[in-house]
Design a protein around this motif. Structure first.
Motif, PDB file in Angstrom:
ATOM      1  N   GLN A   1     -17.242  -6.603   1.834  1.00  0.00           N
ATOM      2  CA  GLN A   1     -15.972  -6.194   2.400  1.00  0.00           C
ATOM      3  C   GLN A   1     -15.624  -7.404   3.355  1.00  0.00           C
ATOM      4  O   GLN A   1     -16.213  -7.980   4.030  1.00  0.00           O
ATOM      5  N   ALA A   2     -14.343  -7.736   3.454  1.00  0.00           N
ATOM      6  CA  ALA A   2     -13.707  -8.721   4.274  1.00  0.00           C
ATOM      7  C   ALA A   2     -12.473  -8.251   4.746  1.00  0.00           C
ATOM      8  O   ALA A   2     -11.383  -8.374   4.428  1.00  0.00           O
ATOM      9  N   GLY A   3     -12.973  -7.482   5.728  1.00  0.00           N
ATOM     10  CA  GLY A   3     -11.979  -6.496   6.630  1.00  0.00           C
ATOM     11  C   GLY A   3     -10.603  -7.227   7.326  1.00  0.00           C
ATOM     12  O   GLY A   3     -11.222  -8.421   7.844  1.00  0.00           O
TER      13      GLY A   3
ATOM     14  N   PRO B   1      -7.704   1.891   2.805  1.00  0.00           N
ATOM     15  CA  PRO B   1      -6.690   2.511   3.511  1.00  0.00           C
ATOM     16  C   PRO B   1      -7.263   3.323   4.737  1.00  0.00           C
ATOM     17  O   PRO B   1      -6.664   3.500   5.882  1.00  0.00           O
ATOM     18  N   GLU B   2      -8.147   4.291   4.283  1.00  0.00           N
ATOM     19  CA  GLU B   2      -8.880   5.158   5.143  1.00  0.00           C
ATOM     20  C   GLU B   2      -9.512   4.285   6.497  1.00  0.00           C
ATOM     21  O   GLU B   2      -9.719   4.885   7.221  1.00  0.00           O
ATOM     22  N   GLN B   3      -9.885   3.125   6.330  1.00  0.00           N
ATOM     23  CA  GLN B   3     -10.522   2.298   7.462  1.00  0.00           C
ATOM     24  C   GLN B   3      -9.464   1.728   8.421  1.00  0.00           C
ATOM     25  O   GLN B   3      -9.923   1.289   9.176  1.00  0.00           O
ATOM     26  N   VAL B   4      -8.275   1.955   8.114  1.00  0.00           N
ATOM     27  CA  VAL B   4      -7.311   1.214   8.818  1.00  0.00           C
ATOM     28  C   VAL B   4      -6.270   2.198   9.311  1.00  0.00           C
ATOM     29  O   VAL B   4      -5.158   2.486   8.989  1.00  0.00           O
ATOM     30  N   PRO B   5      -6.559   3.309   9.891  1.00  0.00           N
ATOM     31  CA  PRO B   5      -5.723   4.603  10.462  1.00  0.00           C
ATOM     32  C   PRO B   5      -4.316   3.903  10.984  1.00  0.00           C
ATOM     33  O   PRO B   5      -3.369   4.805  10.762  1.00  0.00           O
ATOM     34  N   GLY B   6      -4.449   3.179  11.863  1.00  0.00           N
ATOM     35  CA  GLY B   6      -3.263   2.572  12.439  1.00  0.00           C
ATOM     36  C   GLY B   6      -2.230   1.927  11.527  1.00  0.00           C
ATOM     37  O   GLY B   6      -1.112   1.483  11.793  1.00  0.00           O
TER      38      GLY B   6
ATOM     39  N   ALA C   1      -0.250   3.197   4.431  1.00  0.00           N
ATOM     40  CA  ALA C   1       0.852   3.462   4.992  1.00  0.00           C
ATOM     41  C   ALA C   1       1.000   3.907   6.267  1.00  0.00           C
ATOM     42  O   ALA C   1       0.006   4.011   6.777  1.00  0.00           O
ATOM     43  N   SER C   2       2.191   3.421   7.004  1.00  0.00           N
ATOM     44  CA  SER C   2       2.145   3.661   8.588  1.00  0.00           C
ATOM     45  C   SER C   2       3.491   3.962   9.004  1.00  0.00           C
ATOM     46  O   SER C   2       4.553   3.603   8.102  1.00  0.00           O
TER      47      SER C   2
END
Lengths: 214, 214, 214, 214
Positions: free
Chosen positions: C70-72, C172-177, D132-133
């Motif tokens: 992973q490369a967040g 996507p679930e790792q980046v809620p915002g 999405a956001s």
């Protein structure tokens, strides 16, 4: 002399420092000629922040009000164009309130535009060799809340006052890994000074683009 | 006195200015105490740039060499850790050459590590209140090319010289829309001065993390 | 049939999921024609991860090895070009080790280049309509550590094996915002399949630029 | 059956393709059950775009209108919250007009909020595994212009219609260097389909945060 009120916020979101208040303090130490500068630190609390701002406007007799807040991740100083009538808090404020999709002012208009000369303010910072641009969103947390509260105060009873909001980047100490933009407190303070000078001396804003494609 | 050579690049990629050279010139105007500073502007031409660098090292009698280049889009000053033996040019250089997947030095090792105290250099810039971090790639264009050329020169015949590479952000004037990070030339020059001081005075590097997760 | 080993990592840094392993599992469900695919999940532990990788190479009889991590924050799939002989951990691994400025392999060369056809792999992902590019740094944490360990294994005793490393974005679930790039697990798995196919069928890499200016 | 109008834009800014139109076309090929989908391509021309939109609303008898545009650089699909009464064009439109600091509608309110269920739309895309956001600015070019024009049309004479605006990222082919986020046209089309379904079936929006700190 022109009376100017400059506000910053207390630290929030786990950070021990808020660049807005650090820079406001530093800028206040050497105000531009012809300007009498008052400062106020606003709490990160919905509605209390606006109440404190109203007091400070009253007490200072300010003719120009520039509220300043932190926009962590932005790559330069941004002069906000528009405040919207919406609170939508991703995190709780310092009293635990977390409004979601509520108006700042019930029955208020959807938005107010800044009455600072935003293009002239951006140009003044850039003329000082520092990064700046116009922004078209102040978010939906305390910064937009205070910005909307200020413009509503002006619209509803202080027509002679001009006001607006400026976002500033992180300080380098807030980004230990260096993976997000930041700016020295000295440079941020210089930018605020340039903005105050431009706000006080500019009567008609510059007619030049500061637009965003999106 | 320690002899230090500081190099920047000429403008490229359609820009009329290169922050590396502007900042090198400004930093050279007020060298740190105990440092004799020589500067050189390198051409954006593969191999010619290394040839010019070798001459400058020779002429200056430099004990410490810090090459500087522009990394447009990076949010702070980055001290490079490693140079790789690879040219892969996205755009042509100023003589029209565009090497793809060729070594900088035929038969050279895959990489060289910087011999500057990279952690101490980063700490020095941050102590000056400015944004800095370690970087683990100098790209595959002229900056990495010159960095590799410098380390190869040192490794193959100048063991007493210490050297490395520093990348600097855009200037605000290169980012009219404000959508990418930038830094004032004054701040970049201050950062370079802090790096030169740290490089000259640090014998053992700091043992603190400057790593990247990726 | 070509034997291919595809590895991912276990979750780390407080996240309950690691996109590398999720995508490897999904890709393994439908291997490309002519490919016998083995998978392994590596621990986020320095040196243990390399030991587990060596076992998996041994057991699978792999001719091609693609390690994935992973490369967040990266905006697409990146095929790594070079592994460096450096561990510099910003956070501890799962056994509490946090090496700073230590070599992966004492006495090993400064770096190894990937022996995958990196340009062909990137082109294959892009031909599938998905974002990809070459990267010139795999960081200094577990991903680079495993990549270096793999290339050292190949260089020191398995000359017939080709290998490399691929970084994938957040889910996507790792980046809620939504403030950082991410990619659906289905798209990441499609990208890995395209890379495996390209790695197996390409004998000479494409001669086209994938370089970075910095 | 619910009549839905989905609009995209023609290519602009030197690009031969506009992801908004490509994805709208692809989404229209397989409309959600119970939805009758009409599409329209809008010109990148101030005021003409609104005129074309009004015709399409008229002709389609749309009950729900979703206008779509490109937001190059954003890392996912963004559902816009608010349209502002401001044109400020960084580049000319396709007829050469470049309004600076002019209202979209003279005498119109400062802003309109979207009447789509923005939180439910974002949740629907994320449930489909895609990024999405919510966004709080649609910029000041054609996208915001059309969005404001749509909401003004609804407010001034079509109270039964619900409408809003969605921004989509670049396609991978628009980012050859891979240094900016992008998304496959298939994933963007899936996101639009999820948004249309959510818009048609959601009567009260979700009460969950989608806010931005700035």
């Amino acid at each position: 002399m022109t009376n100017v009120l400059l506000t910053g916020f207390e630290p929030f979101d786990g950070s021990g420092v808020n660049p807005s208040w650090e820079a406001v303090r530093l800028a206040a130490a050497t105000p531009p000629e012809g300007v009498s500068l008052t400062t106020a630190m606003l709490p990160v609390v919905f509605h209390d922040a606006i109440a404190r701002l109203r007091e400070a406007v009253e007490e200072s007799g300010a003719e120009v009000v520039v509220c300043v807040g932190q926009a962590g991740g932005r790559p330069g100083v941004t002069v906000e164009r528009v405040a919207i009538n919406l609170d939508d808090a991703r995190i709780p404020d310092h009293k635990g309130a977390q409004p979601v999709d509520e108006p700042v002012v019930v029955g208020g208009p959807a938005a107010y535009f800044s009455t600072l000369p935003v293009k002239a303010c951006v140009a003044a910072v850039r003329d000082a060799g520092l990064p700046a641009s116009v922004s078209h969103t102040a978010g939906t947390f305390l910064c937009n809340h205070v910005f909307y509260g200020l413009m509503h105060l002006i619209a509803s009873g202080r027509p002679g006052v001009r006001g607006g909001f400026v976002h500033v980047p992180y300080l380098p100490e807030q980004v230990p890994g260096g993976d997000q933009p930041s700016m020295s407190v000295k440079s941020i303070a210089e930018a605020l000074t340039a903005i105050v000078s431009a706000a006080v001396t500019t009567t008609a804003d510059l007619k030049e683009t500061g637009g965003s494609l999106h």
